[in-house]
Design a protein around this motif. Structure first.
Motif, PDB file in Angstrom:
ATOM      1  N   SER A   5       0.865  -1.108   0.004  1.00  0.00           N
ATOM      2  CA  SER A   5      -0.038  -0.035   0.053  1.00  0.00           C
ATOM      3  C   SER A   5       0.751   1.259  -0.203  1.00  0.00           C
ATOM      4  O   SER A   5       2.181   1.129   0.346  1.00  0.00           O
ATOM      5  N   ALA A   6       0.173   2.284  -0.304  1.00  0.00           N
ATOM      6  CA  ALA A   6       0.923   3.630  -0.270  1.00  0.00           C
ATOM      7  C   ALA A   6       1.769   4.025   1.014  1.00  0.00           C
ATOM      8  O   ALA A   6       2.615   4.429   1.119  1.00  0.00           O
ATOM      9  N   LYS A   7       0.796   3.604   2.164  1.00  0.00           N
ATOM     10  CA  LYS A   7       1.372   3.968   3.325  1.00  0.00           C
ATOM     11  C   LYS A   7       2.469   2.900   3.960  1.00  0.00           C
ATOM     12  O   LYS A   7       3.516   3.499   4.465  1.00  0.00           O
ATOM     13  N   ASP A   8       2.405   1.843   3.365  1.00  0.00           N
ATOM     14  CA  ASP A   8       3.553   0.974   3.762  1.00  0.00           C
ATOM     15  C   ASP A   8       4.752   1.459   2.850  1.00  0.00           C
ATOM     16  O   ASP A   8       6.136   1.138   3.085  1.00  0.00           O
ATOM     17  N   ARG A   9       4.577   1.834   1.533  1.00  0.00           N
ATOM     18  CA  ARG A   9       5.605   2.394   0.540  1.00  0.00           C
ATOM     19  C   ARG A   9       6.397   3.483   1.406  1.00  0.00           C
ATOM     20  O   ARG A   9       7.662   3.552   1.264  1.00  0.00           O
ATOM     21  N   ARG A  10       5.409   4.390   1.821  1.00  0.00           N
ATOM     22  CA  ARG A  10       6.250   5.438   2.482  1.00  0.00           C
ATOM     23  C   ARG A  10       6.907   5.213   3.763  1.00  0.00           C
ATOM     24  O   ARG A  10       8.071   5.634   3.902  1.00  0.00           O
ATOM     25  N   LYS A  11       6.478   4.076   4.493  1.00  0.00           N
ATOM     26  CA  LYS A  11       7.320   3.540   5.618  1.00  0.00           C
ATOM     27  C   LYS A  11       8.396   2.677   5.328  1.00  0.00           C
ATOM     28  O   LYS A  11       9.396   3.130   5.813  1.00  0.00           O
ATOM     29  N   LYS A  12       8.662   2.159   4.103  1.00  0.00           N
ATOM     30  CA  LYS A  12       9.562   1.314   3.614  1.00  0.00           C
ATOM     31  C   LYS A  12      10.889   2.385   3.349  1.00  0.00           C
ATOM     32  O   LYS A  12      11.935   2.144   3.466  1.00  0.00           O
ATOM     33  N   ALA A  13      10.343   3.535   2.539  1.00  0.00           N
ATOM     34  CA  ALA A  13      11.176   4.487   2.187  1.00  0.00           C
ATOM     35  C   ALA A  13      11.730   5.249   3.266  1.00  0.00           C
ATOM     36  O   ALA A  13      12.854   5.440   3.143  1.00  0.00           O
ATOM     37  N   LYS A  18      16.376   6.163   7.038  1.00  0.00           N
ATOM     38  CA  LYS A  18      16.909   6.284   8.169  1.00  0.00           C
ATOM     39  C   LYS A  18      18.032   5.089   8.470  1.00  0.00           C
ATOM     40  O   LYS A  18      18.914   5.464   9.388  1.00  0.00           O
ATOM     41  N   LYS A  19      17.781   3.787   8.001  1.00  0.00           N
ATOM     42  CA  LYS A  19      19.055   2.801   8.008  1.00  0.00           C
ATOM     43  C   LYS A  19      20.132   3.235   7.530  1.00  0.00           C
ATOM     44  O   LYS A  19      21.505   2.958   8.116  1.00  0.00           O
ATOM     45  N   THR A  20      19.983   3.839   6.523  1.00  0.00           N
ATOM     46  CA  THR A  20      21.517   4.391   5.726  1.00  0.00           C
ATOM     47  C   THR A  20      22.048   5.485   6.495  1.00  0.00           C
ATOM     48  O   THR A  20      23.378   5.683   6.673  1.00  0.00           O
ATOM     49  N   ASP A 478      25.056   3.339  -1.283  1.00  0.00           N
ATOM     50  CA  ASP A 478      23.581   3.840  -0.763  1.00  0.00           C
ATOM     51  C   ASP A 478      22.528   3.300  -1.756  1.00  0.00           C
ATOM     52  O   ASP A 478      21.409   2.846  -1.513  1.00  0.00           O
ATOM     53  N   TYR A 479      22.924   3.494  -3.092  1.00  0.00           N
ATOM     54  CA  TYR A 479      22.053   3.035  -4.105  1.00  0.00           C
ATOM     55  C   TYR A 479      21.897   1.511  -4.283  1.00  0.00           C
ATOM     56  O   TYR A 479      20.981   1.049  -4.912  1.00  0.00           O
ATOM     57  N   ARG A 480      22.704   1.010  -3.925  1.00  0.00           N
ATOM     58  CA  ARG A 480      22.792  -0.575  -4.029  1.00  0.00           C
ATOM     59  C   ARG A 480      21.225  -1.059  -3.494  1.00  0.00           C
ATOM     60  O   ARG A 480      20.927  -1.977  -4.011  1.00  0.00           O
ATOM     61  N   LYS A 481      20.953  -0.270  -2.516  1.00  0.00           N
ATOM     62  CA  LYS A 481      19.862  -0.919  -1.752  1.00  0.00           C
ATOM     63  C   LYS A 481      18.474  -0.361  -2.067  1.00  0.00           C
ATOM     64  O   LYS A 481      17.497  -0.908  -1.439  1.00  0.00           O
ATOM     65  N   THR A 482      18.563   0.660  -3.255  1.00  0.00           N
ATOM     66  CA  THR A 482      17.402   1.099  -3.851  1.00  0.00           C
ATOM     67  C   THR A 482      16.778   0.208  -5.021  1.00  0.00           C
ATOM     68  O   THR A 482      15.367   0.450  -5.377  1.00  0.00           O
TER      69      THR A 482
END
Length: 503
Positions: A5-13, A18-20, A478-482
């Protein structure tokens, strides 16, 4: 539409970012070490001070330098506005030393070794090399093996106790003279194929013939001119050659890196590489064996072209931090003034004897009547410290990204070199030239090409390339994770020959 969902997408992004950020926050603190010249010399003769006011010896006004140092310590924009200048030329963006970015490691996080100290044999050897570069600017690279001056240069550099350029069996040869020390640097023509091959540029093609200056166009060889430039005074107009030429000698290469825009070299190389086809892509590219898709936004031309621009700016940020806040290394032209004033008995400086007794210095004095370093550019060096070289950081970062996306073992078709007059390209038929080797050579050409003009030291370029490489590796992490694709990671060969994979 989509798996979440859009909500989960925002949360994952959010958590990805944050992790990076947390990874960089938890890195060990870096202790940056300078060479001590600023503290060892009360009169600041070992520190960059161009554009500030100077006395008749070219030594900086200490009150002005104190104001300059205060601004760098405080980062207060008002303090920078209070820095007194000696003429009309301004300092080059010292506040960039404090910038933050949102990709890669923070620019204050990456370290550099200390450059040579003012009075060392290492520093002396780099200055001897610069005098020889000035004396041999107009010699075609293809004549290095037979020309008397390049043979003399190789012999003297071999005799120095601490010269750290490339050698063969312990000696500098005309084959290694003025070259870099990365894999591929000593193979083939002096100039990389990526500075010779035509550049596909949208609906047109750009031949790589560039404007240069006329033979013998050297500047800042009189003391009055030198002192005026140190104070930020006005300067003469360049004496341009009316005919554009392919890069054939040190003067041409120095002019290329005089007017190139920041990431011109890596960008041109990318455009050339894109025309080599699928076999030139890195084997890790997830679309090489796809039955139904091709790369575009990811793993295609827009992806790599965009990333080259991104990493080069981040590399400059790291360079500016080290230039202004850590090292403040003086430029070769400033050191040349120290040599001149010492040898003319105007004062006494702790300059190493190997430099003072150099055959190159004697030749410069015989030709110009001073011991100053002849410069390719009428304005001399830029108004920011020497170490590391910004061009080198850009080249190191851009080339590292290109090695991550293209097949380093791919052999470049139809290699060429410049004719004697630089008006055409002629076939090269020696050892095969690979993408990896020629990208390394491109980085060396761009970084050490600034040495050809007299504005940088060898270590500025060598270590600048490595800093740029380190910057690019962090950005690639950084980009490897995207990505959504099945991707095993970026694999590339570093400048020291080590093969790494960023997973």
């Amino acid at each position: 539409m989509g798996p979440i969902s859009a909500k989960d997408r925002r949360k994952k992004a959010y958590h990805l970012r944050k992790k990076t950020a947390k990874i960089y926050k938890e890195l060990a603190r870096v202790h940056h070490q300078c060479n001590g010249d600023e503290f060892n010399f009360r009169n600041k003769i070992g520190s960059f001070s161009k554009a500030l006011p100077h006395n008749s010896l070219g030594e900086v006004d200490l009150k002005a330098y104190k104001t300059y140092s205060k601004a760098l310590k405080s980062s207060n924009p008002d303090d920078f506005e209070a820095i007194p200048l000696g003429g009309v030329v301004k300092l080059a963006n010292p506040q960039a030393s404090f910038v933050y970015d949102l990709i890669g490691a923070d620019c204050h996080q990456l370290s550099l070794p200390s450059p040579p100290v003012f009075s060392s044999s290492w520093e002396a050897s780099e200055m001897v090399e610069l005098f020889w570069r000035a004396l041999t600017r107009d010699i075609h690279f293809g004549e290095y093996a037979t020309h008397r001056s390049t043979r003399e240069a190789s012999k003297e550099l071999s005799s120095l106790s601490d010269f750290r350029g490339p050698k063969v069996k312990g000696n500098v040869t005309t084959r290694t003279l003025f070259r870099g020390d990365t894999p591929g640097d000593l193979v083939g023509p002096y100039v990389s194929q990526f500075l010779y091959k035509d550049i596909p540029f949208g609906a047109t093609t750009l031949p790589q013939r560039y404007r240069s200056t006329c033979k013998g166009s050297d500047y800042m060889t009189s003391y009055e001119e030198w002192l005026n430039i140190q104070n930020g005074g006005t300067f003469a107009e360049p004496n341009f050659d009316s005919t554009p030429r392919y890069i054939r000698n040190g003067r041409d290469l120095g002019e290329y890196v005089h007017y190139d825009f920041s990431y011109q070299g890596p960008l041109s190389a990318c455009l050339i590489l894109n025309q080599f086809g699928r076999d030139a892509l890195c084997p890790n590219n997830p679309y090489i064996n796809s039955a139904s898709q091709g790369g575009f936004i990811t793993f295609g031309a827009p992806h790599i072209l965009d990333l080259i621009a991104k990493v080069t700016r981040v590399a400059l940020e790291a360079a500016w931090f080290h230039k202004f806040l850590v090292h403040r290394r003086l430029r070769p032209e400033e050191f040349g003034g120290r040599v001149h004033n010492h040898l003319t008995n105007a004062t006494n400086y702790p300059i190493h004897e190997e430099l003072l007794h150099s055959k190159a210095i004697a030749k410069v004095f015989k030709k110009y009547g001073t011991y100053l370093l002849p410069m390719s550019y009428p304005e001399g060096c830029p108004t920011h410290p020497a170490y590391p070289a910004g061009h080198a950081c850009i080249a190191g970062a851009g080339v590292t990204v290109l090695k991550a996306y293209f097949n380093e073992e791919f052999v470049i078709p139809n290699p060429v070199s410049a004719s004697m007059d630089g008006l055409k390209l002629v076939p090269y038929s020696g050892t095969s030239l690979t993408i990896g080797g020629e990208l390394n050579k491109l980085a060396s050409n761009i970084s050490l090409g600034r040495d050809m003009a007299g504005v940088h030291w060898r270590t500025d370029g060598v270590e600048g390339m490595r800093l740029g490489e380190a910057v690019a590796i962090e950005v690639l992490k950084d980009y490897r994770k995207t990505y959504n694709e099945k991707f095993t990671g970026f694999t590339l060969t570093k400048f020291d020959g080590t093969v790494i994979t960023i997973k």
